[in-house]
Design an enzyme around this catalytic site. Sequence first.
Site, PDB file in Angstrom:
ATOM      1  N   ASN A  23      25.827  32.218  48.463  1.00 38.59           N
ATOM      2  CA  ASN A  23      27.166  31.644  48.590  1.00 38.59           C
ATOM      3  C   ASN A  23      27.178  30.120  48.564  1.00 38.59           C
ATOM      4  O   ASN A  23      28.221  29.514  48.319  1.00 38.59           O
ATOM      5  CB  ASN A  23      27.860  32.200  49.828  1.00 38.59           C
ATOM      6  CG  ASN A  23      28.158  33.692  49.659  1.00 38.59           C
ATOM      7  OD1 ASN A  23      28.125  34.209  48.540  1.00 38.59           O
ATOM      8  ND2 ASN A  23      28.389  34.375  50.758  1.00 38.59           N
ATOM      9  N   CYS A 117      33.779  41.748  45.684  1.00 36.69           N
ATOM     10  CA  CYS A 117      33.698  42.948  46.523  1.00 36.69           C
ATOM     11  C   CYS A 117      35.109  43.415  46.909  1.00 36.69           C
ATOM     12  O   CYS A 117      35.979  42.611  47.188  1.00 36.69           O
ATOM     13  CB  CYS A 117      32.920  42.649  47.809  1.00 36.69           C
ATOM     14  SG  CYS A 117      31.205  42.276  47.510  1.00 36.69           S
ATOM     15  N   PRO A 123      43.542  37.262  48.948  1.00 34.55           N
ATOM     16  CA  PRO A 123      44.528  36.297  48.446  1.00 34.55           C
ATOM     17  C   PRO A 123      43.916  34.908  48.201  1.00 34.55           C
ATOM     18  O   PRO A 123      42.797  34.631  48.639  1.00 34.55           O
ATOM     19  CB  PRO A 123      45.534  36.234  49.585  1.00 34.55           C
ATOM     20  CG  PRO A 123      44.756  36.580  50.798  1.00 34.55           C
ATOM     21  CD  PRO A 123      43.700  37.551  50.363  1.00 34.55           C
ATOM     22  N   ILE A 124      44.656  34.072  47.504  1.00 34.62           N
ATOM     23  CA  ILE A 124      44.222  32.675  47.318  1.00 34.62           C
ATOM     24  C   ILE A 124      45.336  31.713  47.723  1.00 34.62           C
ATOM     25  O   ILE A 124      45.388  30.564  47.280  1.00 34.62           O
ATOM     26  CB  ILE A 124      43.776  32.393  45.860  1.00 34.62           C
ATOM     27  CG1 ILE A 124      44.913  32.644  44.869  1.00 34.62           C
ATOM     28  CG2 ILE A 124      42.531  33.181  45.482  1.00 34.62           C
ATOM     29  CD1 ILE A 124      44.625  32.065  43.483  1.00 34.62           C
ATOM     30  N   GLN A 126      45.838  30.075  50.417  1.00 35.03           N
ATOM     31  CA  GLN A 126      45.363  28.851  51.075  1.00 35.03           C
ATOM     32  C   GLN A 126      44.741  27.869  50.078  1.00 35.03           C
ATOM     33  O   GLN A 126      44.840  26.657  50.241  1.00 35.03           O
ATOM     34  CB  GLN A 126      44.354  29.200  52.180  1.00 35.03           C
ATOM     35  CG  GLN A 126      44.937  30.053  53.289  1.00 35.03           C
ATOM     36  CD  GLN A 126      46.130  29.379  53.977  1.00 35.03           C
ATOM     37  OE1 GLN A 126      46.011  28.278  54.502  1.00 35.03           O
ATOM     38  NE2 GLN A 126      47.281  30.036  53.941  1.00 35.03           N
ATOM     39  N   ARG A 397      23.479  42.056  43.108  1.00 34.98           N
ATOM     40  CA  ARG A 397      24.347  40.868  43.027  1.00 34.98           C
ATOM     41  C   ARG A 397      23.880  39.798  44.023  1.00 34.98           C
ATOM     42  O   ARG A 397      24.095  38.612  43.805  1.00 34.98           O
ATOM     43  CB  ARG A 397      25.793  41.243  43.362  1.00 34.98           C
ATOM     44  CG  ARG A 397      26.522  42.027  42.311  1.00 34.98           C
ATOM     45  CD  ARG A 397      27.960  42.215  42.689  1.00 34.98           C
ATOM     46  NE  ARG A 397      28.541  40.933  43.080  1.00 34.98           N
ATOM     47  CZ  ARG A 397      29.633  40.835  43.842  1.00 34.98           C
ATOM     48  NH1 ARG A 397      30.222  41.903  44.307  1.00 34.98           N
ATOM     49  NH2 ARG A 397      30.130  39.645  44.160  1.00 34.98           N
TER      50      ARG A 397
HETATM   51  C1  EPZ Z   1      33.428  34.179  51.114  1.00 34.41           C
HETATM   52  O1  EPZ Z   1      34.475  34.938  50.533  1.00 34.41           O
HETATM   53  C2  EPZ Z   1      32.142  34.913  50.771  1.00 34.41           C
HETATM   54  N1  EPZ Z   1      31.982  34.960  49.308  1.00 34.41           N
HETATM   55  C3  EPZ Z   1      32.172  36.332  51.351  1.00 34.41           C
HETATM   56  O2  EPZ Z   1      30.861  36.858  51.153  1.00 34.41           O
HETATM   57  C4  EPZ Z   1      32.424  36.278  52.860  1.00 34.41           C
HETATM   58  O3  EPZ Z   1      32.621  37.582  53.330  1.00 34.41           O
HETATM   59  C5  EPZ Z   1      33.656  35.416  53.171  1.00 34.41           C
HETATM   60  O4  EPZ Z   1      33.547  34.117  52.547  1.00 34.41           O
HETATM   61  C6  EPZ Z   1      33.822  35.193  54.671  1.00 34.41           C
HETATM   62  O5  EPZ Z   1      32.679  34.526  55.169  1.00 34.41           O
HETATM   63  C7  EPZ Z   1      31.483  33.881  48.691  1.00 34.41           C
HETATM   64  O6  EPZ Z   1      31.167  32.862  49.302  1.00 34.41           O
HETATM   65  C8  EPZ Z   1      31.316  33.995  47.196  1.00 34.41           C
HETATM   66  P1  EPZ Z   1      37.476  33.716  52.844  1.00 34.41           P
HETATM   67  P2  EPZ Z   1      35.979  34.300  50.486  1.00 34.41           P
HETATM   68  O7  EPZ Z   1      38.382  32.961  51.953  1.00 34.41           O
HETATM   69  O8  EPZ Z   1      35.893  32.836  50.272  1.00 34.41           O
HETATM   70  C9  EPZ Z   1      41.737  35.390  54.170  1.00 34.41           C
HETATM   71  C10 EPZ Z   1      29.191  38.317  50.436  1.00 34.41           C
HETATM   72  O9  EPZ Z   1      28.906  39.406  50.941  1.00 34.41           O
HETATM   73  N2  EPZ Z   1      42.265  34.462  53.151  1.00 34.41           N
HETATM   74  O10 EPZ Z   1      36.675  32.978  53.863  1.00 34.41           O
HETATM   75  O11 EPZ Z   1      36.778  35.112  49.537  1.00 34.41           O
HETATM   76  C11 EPZ Z   1      40.971  36.542  53.554  1.00 34.41           C
HETATM   77  O12 EPZ Z   1      41.863  37.584  53.200  1.00 34.41           O
HETATM   78  C12 EPZ Z   1      30.648  37.948  50.236  1.00 34.41           C
HETATM   79  O13 EPZ Z   1      28.362  37.426  50.131  1.00 34.41           O
HETATM   80  C13 EPZ Z   1      43.646  34.295  53.052  1.00 34.41           C
HETATM   81  O14 EPZ Z   1      44.419  34.916  53.786  1.00 34.41           O
HETATM   82  O15 EPZ Z   1      36.480  34.596  51.971  1.00 34.41           O
HETATM   83  C14 EPZ Z   1      40.031  36.926  54.666  1.00 34.41           C
HETATM   84  O16 EPZ Z   1      40.723  37.750  55.580  1.00 34.41           O
HETATM   85  C15 EPZ Z   1      31.555  39.134  50.478  1.00 34.41           C
HETATM   86  N3  EPZ Z   1      44.122  33.434  52.115  1.00 34.41           N
HETATM   87  C16 EPZ Z   1      39.716  35.595  55.357  1.00 34.41           C
HETATM   88  O17 EPZ Z   1      40.756  34.700  54.951  1.00 34.41           O
HETATM   89  C17 EPZ Z   1      43.292  32.728  51.282  1.00 34.41           C
HETATM   90  O18 EPZ Z   1      43.806  31.923  50.464  1.00 34.41           O
HETATM   91  C18 EPZ Z   1      38.377  34.991  54.969  1.00 34.41           C
HETATM   92  O19 EPZ Z   1      38.337  34.873  53.572  1.00 34.41           O
HETATM   93  C19 EPZ Z   1      41.901  32.910  51.406  1.00 34.41           C
HETATM   94  C20 EPZ Z   1      41.401  33.781  52.346  1.00 34.41           C
END
Ligand code: EPZ
Length: 426
Positions: A23, A117, A123-124, A126, A397
């Site tokens: 990551n 995954c 969502p995006i 944020q 992966r």
């Molecule tokens: C990163 O995903 C990692 N992936 C994930 O690892 C990891 O599970 C996650 O961070 C949490 O640590 C990579 O780094 C490529 P988030 P990401 O944005 O960035 C919510 C693995 O196994 N959210 O921190 O997609 C979201 O729904 C993978 O290596 C919003 O609501 O995770 C979640 O509940 C799987 N709005 C929480 O925040 C947004 O705009 C955390 O998501 C963005 C996120």
Amino acid sequence: MDKIIISGRKKLHGKVSISGAKNAALAILPAAALSDGVCRIENVPNISDITLMCKLLENIGVNVKMLNKSTIEIDPGNMRCEVASYEIMRNIRASCYLLGALLGKFNESKVYLPGGCDFGIRPIDQHLKGFKALGADYSLDAGMVQVRCDKLTGSNVYLDVVSVGATVNILLAAVKAEGLTVIENAAREPHIVDLANFLNCMGADIVGAGTDIIKIRGVKTLSGTNYSIIPDQIEAGTYLTIAAATAGDITIENITPKHLESITAKLKEIGVEIYEYGDSIRAKGNEDLKKCNVKTMPHPGFPTDMQPQITSLLSRAVGTSIVNEAVWDNRFRYIEELRRMGANISVDGRLAVIEGVKDLIGAPVKATDLRAGAALVIAGLSAKGKTIIEDIKHIERGYENMVEKLQSIGAEISKIRETDTQEEVG
Ligand code: EPZ
């Protein structure tokens, strides 16, 4: 489709060298495209997500050269501001980092919504909130998101939820914005710190990474640099959990113990002996696993990416353990597969209630995502009999040479190719 076959109940002993952090690399490779020069990135894990990220960057004109199996040279000289391939973008979540990288480089970007995954909505909002704060407009249409602005101007962004991806994307967009950007409620993961350190090596001006407030002063140019990725704390935690699950004695090397503090603390609670050294940790398991409760949190809390692995371990702990998945909506799909192996786990929303059983029994199972696959490997290594894991592309992966690393510490594990004749592949 390749499968993994495991004959379990072997106590694993020996040393495992940990690869670079997936990551961190998935954020640093697109960040290198922001440079005006050539970057050499070392200690990159040799995994399929990295291969896809490199293809994505080549798709938009970045020159990517594999100098050896763990060193990549990135030359963005011919980089174009255009849409990368949908086929690749739909497969990895980190493809959304092109949004921030292209916006930071060209003041505009247009990408397909990312994949990755599948454990609930991803969502995006944020990410887009951050881009808007920097002066960009965005539109969503036909599965694509377009972001553009005349000029990126530093601003304050308070994230409604701690998001790794949003923190990465705002960093990528802000490093060359005019003035000061402050991200509040930022993600604090080691890979965020690694990204900020890399960008600063290129000439960026970022302070506070690793805390919940990151300040970025925009700079005019970012030059090429050489950089080495941090070790993968989730791969490291996975092998420590394997030591616990097999009552073995495993030393993991080339790691940063501080990055694993929440994981080693939990393993000690379960009764694992943990010995920490400068860049290695030894874990000594035993047959009596103690029950405990786990709640996943953003760093420095217990990482959600270790939730399936610790649940697999606790399936054989004496008593009732409760796992609260507080980050993702639906990250328990793998439990159905653990039940096939005799685990006694009930799921209610974001809670898994585990009644420990004495033994798991090997069975045919299917990996549903990356860390779910790791959980099934852990279960198979500790189970009686033979376990066959399908869909191991998910495991590949994020885990470099997992079968070979496990064979080197005594596991009876091999990979077979799904053809008419089940040929052994490793
Ligand atoms: C990163 O995903 C990692 N992936 C994930 O690892 C990891 O599970 C996650 O961070 C949490 O640590 C990579 O780094 C490529 P988030 P990401 O944005 O960035 C919510 C693995 O196994 N959210 O921190 O997609 C979201 O729904 C993978 O290596 C919003 O609501 O995770 C979640 O509940 C799987 N709005 C929480 O925040 C947004 O705009 C955390 O998501 C963005 C996120």
